[in-house]
Design a protein around this motif. Structure first.
Motif: not given
Length: 412
Positions: A343-352
C-alpha cells in the motif's frame, strides 16, 4: 455465558517475535498487551538451543538460546506484559475476537489488534515420503533439542542427519554437547543449503557430508538400525545408524490461520500481509517466522519490534484508506515474496521484499510493472537463502494496474 476479556493487543506465541512486539507495544504506551502461549514455559524455540550466537544485535551480548529466551521473557514481564502460559487459542474470528482454552476453561478475548507470531515447524518424515520400516529413533531437530536440553536424555548415539540448513549445524552442536556422534550428513542437492564456509563445521566435527544423496528408506525392528541412500547416479548405499534426524524444510505454523477467515499465501504457507505486517482482516497482523520459512531468532525479534511499533501507531491513529493496493506476483524459480501486498503512504515495518528461490540462481532479479523495469539486482544464490529488495528503491507510484511482477532473468 462465556467470559469475554477485552484487551488492546493480543499476541499469539511467546517466541522472540511475540515477546519483542509485546515489549515494544508497552514501551510505546499501549496499556493492555496480552501474550498467549500454549506451552507451560514462555520463550519459544531458543529455549532448546543451548549454543550461541544469540542476542548480539538485540542485547549487545553473546548468548545461548536459553539465555536469550529468558531475557526476552524478563523484558516483557518488566514492561508489564500480561503473559498467559498454558493458554491455547482455538479459533481466530473476524475483528480480533479469539476463542481461547486454558486450565480454567474456555473464554473469549476481544482485542483491538491481534498479532500472530506462531513461528514455524520442521517438515516431519510423514511429509517427506521416505519409505521403509517405522522404528523408534526418527526425530527432527526441535525434538532432539527438547530431549537433550530440557529432559537430559539422548534419543540416539549415532544418527544420520538429513539436511544442510543452518538448523542442521545446530543439530550437530546439540549432538556434540552430549557425546552423540552423527555417522553422516546428507543433502539431495549438489551443494549445501547453508553457506559453504559454514560447512567446515561438520568437517571439523568429524561428520562426513554426502551431496546428491536422498534418504530412500529407513530400516529397523523396534528402533532404527540403518538406512538406504540413493545417489544422483542411481547407485544406492546402506549405512548403519541408530537414528534419523530430519532437519529444516520449515513451514509456517499456520494451523490456526488455515481454518480462519484470513487469507493464506500459497508460496509461504503463512498469512498474506502488506509491508506493515497487516493481514487481510485489518485487525490482525503477523510477524516472525509465521510469515515465511525461515529466518533467525534475531531477525524475527527485530522484525516484530518494528511491527509492534506500527501497531502502536495504528491504535493511536488508524490511517486513512490506502491510496492504492498493489499485488506482488513472482515467477518460478522464485518460491515466494513477503510481503505479498503493498500500500502507498505507509511506514513499511517490513522495509524489504523478502524472496526465496526454489533452485540455484545466477542472474538478475527483476522487478517490473506492465513491462517497465523498476528495479534490478544481480544475484548468485541457493534455495533458503535470504534475498532482499529495498522497498524504497522501487518507485511504487509508477506501478500500473495494481500489479508488481518479480522474475529471474539471464539465469545460467
Amino acid at each position: 455465558m462465556t467470559e469475554v476479556i477485552h484487551t488492546d493487543v493480543a499476541i499469539i506465541g511467546s517466541g522472540p517475535a511475540g515477546l519483542s512486539a509485546a515489549t515494544e507495544l508497552k514501551k510505546r504506551g499501549i496499556t493492555n498487551v496480552m501474550v498467549l502461549e500454549r506451552e507451560q514455559v514462555a520463550g519459544g524455540i531458543p529455549r532448546h538451543c543451548a549454543h550461541p550466537p544469540y542476542g548480539v544485535l538485540e542485547y549487545h551480548q553473546l548468548m545461548t538460546g536459553p539465555t536469550f529466551a529468558k531475557r526476552n521473557v524478563q523484558e516483557a514481564q518488566k514492561a508489564g506484559v500480561d503473559l498467559r502460559i498454558g493458554t491455547t487459542v482455538v479459533a481466530l474470528n473476524p475483528d480480533g475476537e479469539l476463542d481461547v482454552m486454558s486450565s480454567s476453561g474456555p473464554y473469549k478475548i476481544k482485542a483491538q489488534r491481534v498479532l500472530l507470531s506462531t513461528g514455524v515447524r520442521e517438515t516431519p518424515r510423514s511429509a517427506r515420503f521416505v519409505g521403509g520400516d517405522r522404528p523408534i529413533g526418527v526425530y527432527n531437530t526441535g525434538a532432539l533439542q527438547n530431549f537433550v536440553h530440557l529432559k537430559g536424555k539422548k534419543p540416539f548415539l549415532r544418527p544420520l542427519i538429513v539436511g544442510t540448513e543452518l538448523v542442521s549445524l545446530s543439530a550437530i552442536a546439540t549432538c556434540r554437547k552430549v557425546g552423540i556422534k552423527p555417522v553422516a550428513m546428507i543433502d539431495s542437492q549438489s551443494s549445501a543449503t547453508t553457506y559453504s564456509a559454514l560447512m567446515m563445521y561438520p568437517k571439523l566435527s568429524g561428520v562426513p557430508v554426502y551431496y546428491g544423496a536422498n534418504l530412500e528408506s529407513i530400516h529397523g525392528i523396534g528402533r532404527v538400525e540403518g538406512a538406504t541412500l540413493r545417489f544422483a547416479d542411481g547407485s544406492t548405499q546402506n549405512i548403519a545408524c541408530d537414528g534419523i534426524l530430519f532437519t529444516g524444510k520449515f513451514t509456517p505454523d499456520s494451523a490456526l490461520i488455515r481454518p480462519s477467515h484470513l487469507l493464506i499465501d500459497n508460496g509461504t504457507g503463512g498469512p498474506l500481509v502488506d509491508q506493515d505486517g497487516r493481514c487481510s482482516d485489518p485487525s490482525y497482523f503477523a510477524a516472525g517466522n509465521v510469515l515465511r520459512p525461515v529466518e533467525t531468532a534475531g531477525w524475527s525479534y527485530r522484525e516484530a519490534k518494528r511491527i509492534g511499533r506500527f501497531i502502536a501507531q495504528d491504535l493511536a491513529k488508524p490511517p486513512a484508506s490506502p491510496v492504492s493496493n498493489i499485488t506482488v506476483e513472482v515467477e518460478h524459480p522464485i518460491r515466494f515474496c513477503v510481503p505479498q501486498k503493498l500500500v502507498l503512504n505507509t511506514t513499511a515495518a517490513l522495509p524489504h521484499l523478502q524472496l526465496r528461490v526454489a533452485q540455484a540462481v545466477r542472474g538478475h532479479i527483476e522487478v517490473s510493472s506492465n513491462g517497465n523495469v523498476l528495479y534490478s539486482k544481480k544475484v548468485n544464490t541457493q534455495p533458503e537463502r535470504r534475498i532482499l529488495i529495498p522497498l524504497d528503491k522501487i518507485a511504487l507510484e509508477h506501478v500500473c494496474n495494481g500489479k508488481l511482477e518479480i522474475r529471474v532473468t539471464d539465469n545460467g
